[in-house]
Design a protein around this motif. Structure first.
Motif, short mmCIF file in Angstrom:
data_model
loop_
_atom_site.label_atom_id
_atom_site.label_comp_id
_atom_site.label_asym_id
_atom_site.label_seq_id
_atom_site.Cartn_x
_atom_site.Cartn_y
_atom_site.Cartn_z
N LYS A 20 39.54 -1.06 37.96
CA LYS A 20 40.62 -2.16 38.46
C LYS A 20 41.68 -1.27 38.08
CE LYS A 20 38.19 -6.37 37.67
NZ LYS A 20 37.95 -7.61 37.16
N ARG A 23 41.85 1.51 40.61
CA ARG A 23 42.57 1.03 41.83
C ARG A 23 44.08 0.85 41.99
NH1 ARG A 23 37.56 -1.49 42.00
NH2 ARG A 23 38.55 -3.50 41.18
N PHE A 24 44.52 0.19 40.63
CA PHE A 24 46.12 -0.02 40.44
C PHE A 24 46.73 1.30 40.43
CE2 PHE A 24 49.55 -0.24 37.49
CZ PHE A 24 50.37 -1.52 37.94
N ARG A 26 45.84 3.80 42.21
CA ARG A 26 45.78 4.61 43.51
C ARG A 26 46.70 3.89 44.66
NH1 ARG A 26 38.87 5.50 43.67
NH2 ARG A 26 39.12 7.32 42.64
N ARG A 27 47.14 2.89 44.43
CA ARG A 27 47.88 2.40 45.28
C ARG A 27 49.39 3.21 45.28
NH1 ARG A 27 48.91 -3.79 43.38
NH2 ARG A 27 49.74 -2.51 42.08
N ASP A 28 49.62 3.81 44.43
CA ASP A 28 51.04 4.48 44.15
C ASP A 28 50.94 5.82 44.05
OD1 ASP A 28 52.47 1.93 44.40
OD2 ASP A 28 51.92 1.54 42.43
N ALA A 34 46.36 9.58 40.06
CA ALA A 34 45.69 8.24 39.79
C ALA A 34 44.48 8.30 38.98
CB ALA A 34 45.11 7.56 41.40
N ARG A 70 52.89 3.34 34.71
CA ARG A 70 53.29 3.55 35.96
C ARG A 70 54.93 3.82 36.00
NH1 ARG A 70 55.18 -0.38 39.54
NH2 ARG A 70 54.81 0.07 41.76
N GLU A 129 52.24 8.13 53.61
CA GLU A 129 52.10 6.93 52.88
C GLU A 129 52.15 6.85 51.77
OE1 GLU A 129 50.04 8.83 55.34
OE2 GLU A 129 50.04 7.38 57.12
N GLU A 130 52.19 8.09 50.95
CA GLU A 130 52.51 8.11 49.53
C GLU A 130 53.91 7.96 49.40
OE1 GLU A 130 48.97 10.93 47.77
OE2 GLU A 130 50.57 11.90 48.84
N ARG A 133 55.18 4.35 49.63
CA ARG A 133 54.84 3.34 48.68
C ARG A 133 55.91 4.03 47.64
NH1 ARG A 133 49.11 4.41 49.57
NH2 ARG A 133 49.25 6.43 48.14
#
Length: 160
Positions: A20, A23-24, A26-28, A34, A70, A129-130, A133
């Motif tokens: 989890k 994945r948190f 990998r969003r950013d 990541a 982060r 995309e990166e 974000r």
């Protein structure tokens, strides 16, 4: 808590939340970052656990630590962008006799801080995309801003 209880609690939190937390991040961040950032978060958890009397909610704790990791990464990136000269990363082909390195540096310095940050991220290989974000904008807006930056540089540099 004794060392055995700390190790057991850490194991439970790690097993339950590692994917989890990955994945948190990998969003950013790009895939390489990541994969490194969860390790930093769990190292901070390991360092923090001996100081804790008890942990009521391991998920809330690790997410709190992950948010801090982060934010630290974003701050580190922003500091890097402020301290590194952008012209060290951007190669602009120059027609013979048109402009020199000093003029290139001057043109890059006319960009605003956000424009320089956006351009540097693109030059360093971040995808639209990166970038979107990181800036909180859509990918198409990121591409549009990059086009405007390129046009501005072109106008500044090729008016010879």
């Amino acid at each position: 808590m004794n060392q055995e209880n700390i190790a057991a609690l850490f194991g439970v939190i790690y097993d339950k939340y590692y994917k989890k937390i990955l994945r948190f991040f990998r969003r950013d961040f790009a895939v390489e970052d990541a994969e490194d950032l969860p390790q930093q978060a769990f190292l901070r958890l390991w360092a923090w656990l001996p100081q804790a009397d008890s942990v009521k909610n391991g998920g809330a704790l690790i997410y709190s630590i992950a948010k801090t990791v982060r934010a630290d990464r974003f701050r580190k990136t922003a500091l890097m962008l402020d301290t590194l000269p952008l012209y060290d990363f951007v190669e602009v082909p120059a027609p013979p006799g048109c402009f020199n390195a000093a003029e290139t540096r001057a043109a890059l310095q006319t960009l605003g801080a956000k424009e320089r940050e956006l351009l540097l991220m693109k030059v360093q290989g971040y995808s639209s995309e990166e970038i979107d974000r990181a800036f909180g904008i859509s990918a198409s807006a990121a591409r549009s801003r990059l086009q405007k930056i390129k046009k501005k540089l072109k106008d500044d540099l090729f008016n010879c």
